[in-house]
Scaffold this motif. Structure first.
Motif, PDB file in Angstrom:
ATOM      1  N   LEU A 256       0.816  -1.216   0.000  1.00 28.89           N
ATOM      2  CA  LEU A 256       0.000   0.000   0.000  1.00 28.89           C
ATOM      3  C   LEU A 256       0.848   1.263   0.000  1.00 28.89           C
ATOM      4  O   LEU A 256       0.493   2.253  -0.658  1.00 28.89           O
ATOM      5  CB  LEU A 256      -0.927  -0.011   1.231  1.00 28.89           C
ATOM      6  N   ASN A 257       1.988   1.247   0.680  1.00 27.89           N
ATOM      7  CA  ASN A 257       2.799   2.464   0.766  1.00 27.89           C
ATOM      8  C   ASN A 257       3.486   2.826  -0.553  1.00 27.89           C
ATOM      9  O   ASN A 257       4.065   3.903  -0.675  1.00 27.89           O
ATOM     10  CB  ASN A 257       3.834   2.357   1.891  1.00 27.89           C
ATOM     11  N   GLN A 258       3.434   1.911  -1.535  1.00 32.15           N
ATOM     12  CA  GLN A 258       3.957   2.243  -2.870  1.00 32.15           C
ATOM     13  C   GLN A 258       2.886   2.892  -3.755  1.00 32.15           C
ATOM     14  O   GLN A 258       3.209   3.484  -4.782  1.00 32.15           O
ATOM     15  CB  GLN A 258       4.496   0.986  -3.556  1.00 32.15           C
ATOM     16  N   LEU A 259       1.649   2.779  -3.329  1.00 33.96           N
ATOM     17  CA  LEU A 259       0.549   3.332  -4.122  1.00 33.96           C
ATOM     18  C   LEU A 259      -0.024   4.608  -3.522  1.00 33.96           C
ATOM     19  O   LEU A 259      -0.508   5.481  -4.253  1.00 33.96           O
ATOM     20  CB  LEU A 259      -0.582   2.296  -4.263  1.00 33.96           C
ATOM     21  N   GLY A 260       0.014   4.718  -2.218  1.00 33.27           N
ATOM     22  CA  GLY A 260      -0.557   5.889  -1.565  1.00 33.27           C
ATOM     23  C   GLY A 260       0.335   6.440  -0.482  1.00 33.27           C
ATOM     24  O   GLY A 260       1.237   5.757   0.028  1.00 33.27           O
ATOM     25  N   GLN A 261       0.087   7.691  -0.119  1.00 31.08           N
ATOM     26  CA  GLN A 261       0.818   8.352   0.962  1.00 31.08           C
ATOM     27  C   GLN A 261       0.015   8.188   2.250  1.00 31.08           C
ATOM     28  O   GLN A 261      -1.124   8.630   2.339  1.00 31.08           O
ATOM     29  CB  GLN A 261       1.022   9.833   0.641  1.00 31.08           C
ATOM     30  N   ILE A 262       0.639   7.551   3.242  1.00 31.69           N
ATOM     31  CA  ILE A 262      -0.060   7.206   4.480  1.00 31.69           C
ATOM     32  C   ILE A 262       0.340   8.186   5.577  1.00 31.69           C
ATOM     33  O   ILE A 262       1.528   8.421   5.809  1.00 31.69           O
ATOM     34  CB  ILE A 262       0.281   5.761   4.908  1.00 31.69           C
ATOM     35  N   SER A 263      -0.652   8.731   6.244  1.00 32.62           N
ATOM     36  CA  SER A 263      -0.367   9.672   7.336  1.00 32.62           C
ATOM     37  C   SER A 263      -1.427   9.510   8.422  1.00 32.62           C
ATOM     38  O   SER A 263      -2.513   8.983   8.186  1.00 32.62           O
ATOM     39  CB  SER A 263      -0.367  11.116   6.824  1.00 32.62           C
ATOM     40  N   GLN A 264      -1.082   9.961   9.626  1.00 32.03           N
ATOM     41  CA  GLN A 264      -2.008   9.866  10.749  1.00 32.03           C
ATOM     42  C   GLN A 264      -2.551  11.253  11.059  1.00 32.03           C
ATOM     43  O   GLN A 264      -1.825  12.139  11.496  1.00 32.03           O
ATOM     44  CB  GLN A 264      -1.330   9.266  11.976  1.00 32.03           C
ATOM     45  N   LYS A 265      -3.843  11.436  10.818  1.00 26.30           N
ATOM     46  CA  LYS A 265      -4.474  12.726  11.052  1.00 26.30           C
ATOM     47  C   LYS A 265      -4.681  12.970  12.534  1.00 26.30           C
ATOM     48  O   LYS A 265      -4.512  14.090  13.043  1.00 26.30           O
ATOM     49  CB  LYS A 265      -5.831  12.751  10.322  1.00 26.30           C
ATOM     50  N   SER A 266      -5.050  11.916  13.241  1.00 21.66           N
ATOM     51  CA  SER A 266      -5.271  11.978  14.680  1.00 21.66           C
ATOM     52  C   SER A 266      -5.120  10.565  15.228  1.00 21.66           C
ATOM     53  O   SER A 266      -5.001   9.609  14.454  1.00 21.66           O
ATOM     54  CB  SER A 266      -6.676  12.525  14.985  1.00 21.66           C
ATOM     55  N   PRO A 267      -5.106  10.400  16.558  1.00 24.67           N
ATOM     56  CA  PRO A 267      -4.987   9.046  17.104  1.00 24.67           C
ATOM     57  C   PRO A 267      -6.100   8.107  16.631  1.00 24.67           C
ATOM     58  O   PRO A 267      -5.932   6.897  16.638  1.00 24.67           O
ATOM     59  CB  PRO A 267      -5.074   9.266  18.621  1.00 24.67           C
ATOM     60  N   GLN A 268      -7.220   8.686  16.211  1.00 22.29           N
ATOM     61  CA  GLN A 268      -8.359   7.875  15.783  1.00 22.29           C
ATOM     62  C   GLN A 268      -8.557   7.852  14.275  1.00 22.29           C
ATOM     63  O   GLN A 268      -9.526   7.273  13.774  1.00 22.29           O
ATOM     64  CB  GLN A 268      -9.667   8.394  16.432  1.00 22.29           C
ATOM     65  N   LEU A 269      -7.618   8.449  13.498  1.00 22.78           N
ATOM     66  CA  LEU A 269      -7.845   8.524  12.053  1.00 22.78           C
ATOM     67  C   LEU A 269      -6.539   8.474  11.268  1.00 22.78           C
ATOM     68  O   LEU A 269      -5.611   9.230  11.536  1.00 22.78           O
ATOM     69  CB  LEU A 269      -8.591   9.817  11.693  1.00 22.78           C
ATOM     70  N   VAL A 270      -6.474   7.553  10.296  1.00 18.40           N
ATOM     71  CA  VAL A 270      -5.343   7.455   9.370  1.00 18.40           C
ATOM     72  C   VAL A 270      -5.846   7.776   7.968  1.00 18.40           C
ATOM     73  O   VAL A 270      -6.933   7.323   7.571  1.00 18.40           O
ATOM     74  CB  VAL A 270      -4.719   6.039   9.403  1.00 18.40           C
ATOM     75  N   LEU A 271      -5.055   8.554   7.222  1.00 15.72           N
ATOM     76  CA  LEU A 271      -5.420   8.918   5.853  1.00 15.72           C
ATOM     77  C   LEU A 271      -4.473   8.267   4.861  1.00 15.72           C
ATOM     78  O   LEU A 271      -3.263   8.186   5.097  1.00 15.72           O
ATOM     79  CB  LEU A 271      -5.369  10.434   5.672  1.00 15.72           C
ATOM     80  N   VAL A 272      -5.033   7.800   3.733  1.00 16.99           N
ATOM     81  CA  VAL A 272      -4.233   7.249   2.649  1.00 16.99           C
ATOM     82  C   VAL A 272      -4.554   8.048   1.401  1.00 16.99           C
ATOM     83  O   VAL A 272      -5.668   7.980   0.863  1.00 16.99           O
ATOM     84  CB  VAL A 272      -4.536   5.755   2.415  1.00 16.99           C
TER      85      VAL A 272
END
Length: 257
Positions: free
Chosen positions: A125-141
């Motif tokens: 997945l990390n080769q297709l999208g940029q993964i980040s943590q918006k908050s402790p309860q939410l991750v964005l791809v």
């Protein structure tokens, strides 16, 4: 006379080592070591050979003698070091799986190696999208670079076994991090058990491959040699399996508390 004294020494050594009940080994024809002052070297070598050939069948409940054959002595038959490395690689893969996919708290790093199946092949997945943590309860791809793979990425995240329900917003995949429930902990513990069983299957395949390799030489080496090698490989597999059981016990304790 010197040869006779050496042979008597050999008989005495064999008797004290409980091998007197078996046929005494004969010195090689023309063995110079039995005729010279270095005769004890020959005696020592024959003693080592007999000590390796332990009884194949022991009474139930009796401890089994461990076999430790020098890899250099059997390198023409099998590479024991390579077999050991292959077995350890299976153990290390299980460790990595536990660390990456079976954590109580989901972090962005846990998403990196989720495999996404696309029409062009399989990709982390990390080769297709940029993964980040918006908050402790939410991750964005962020799938902006490969928008055509958004649906496949959604499916991979949902089926990752991490109890996730992603939502899509254009090319952004929003992944709410669920609260830690008892059910979620038990689900992860069940996955840990399944992963361990799969790893043990892989371990058995390594062992079977090695045993098959050894048996190719059954017409070239003694039956004892084949048996000793099989026993050592089984001991190596048992040791790796025991390490897996310890990993599973530790992970289960971590997950269930």
């Amino acid at each position: 006379a010197m040869a006779l004294r050496c042979f008597r020494q050999l008989q005495s050594l064999l008797y004290r080592s409980s091998f007197a009940t078996r046929v005494l080994p004969r010195a090689p024809a023309g063995c110079a070591a039995l005729l010279l002052n270095s005769c004890m070297q020959c005696v020592h070598q024959m003693m080592q050979t007999r000590q390796l050939a332990t009884k194949k069948a022991k009474g139930k409940g009796q401890a089994q003698a461990r076999v430790n054959i020098s890899a250099a002595l059997v390198e023409d038959i099998i590479n024991l070091e390579e077999t050991s490395e292959d077995m350890q690689a299976v153990v290390e893969a299980l460790k990595e799986d536990f660390s990456r996919n079976l954590n109580i708290r989901t972090s962005p790093g846990a998403f990196d190696h989720i495999i996404v199946v696309t029409k062009d092949g399989k990709f982390p997945l990390n080769q297709l999208g940029q993964i980040s943590q918006k908050s402790p309860q939410l991750v964005l791809v962020n799938m902006t670079n490969f928008p055509e793979s958004t649906a496949a990425a959604m499916k991979a995240i949902r089926e990752s076994g991490m109890n996730l329900n992603p939502e899509v917003d254009g090319t952004i995949i929003r992944v709410p991090i669920p609260k830690i429930t008892r059910e979620h902990r038990e689900s992860l513990a069940k996955l840990a058990k399944q992963s361990t069983n799969k790893s043990k299957d892989a371990l058995r395949k390594v062992r079977s491959k090695s045993v098959t390799q050894i048996k190719k030489f059954k017409n070239k080496v003694s039956e004892d040699t084949i048996w000793l090698l099989e026993k050592q490989i089984q001991q190596m597999a048992d040791s790796a399996a025991a390490e897996m059981d310890k990993l599973l016990a530790a992970k289960t304790k971590e997950l269930l508390g």
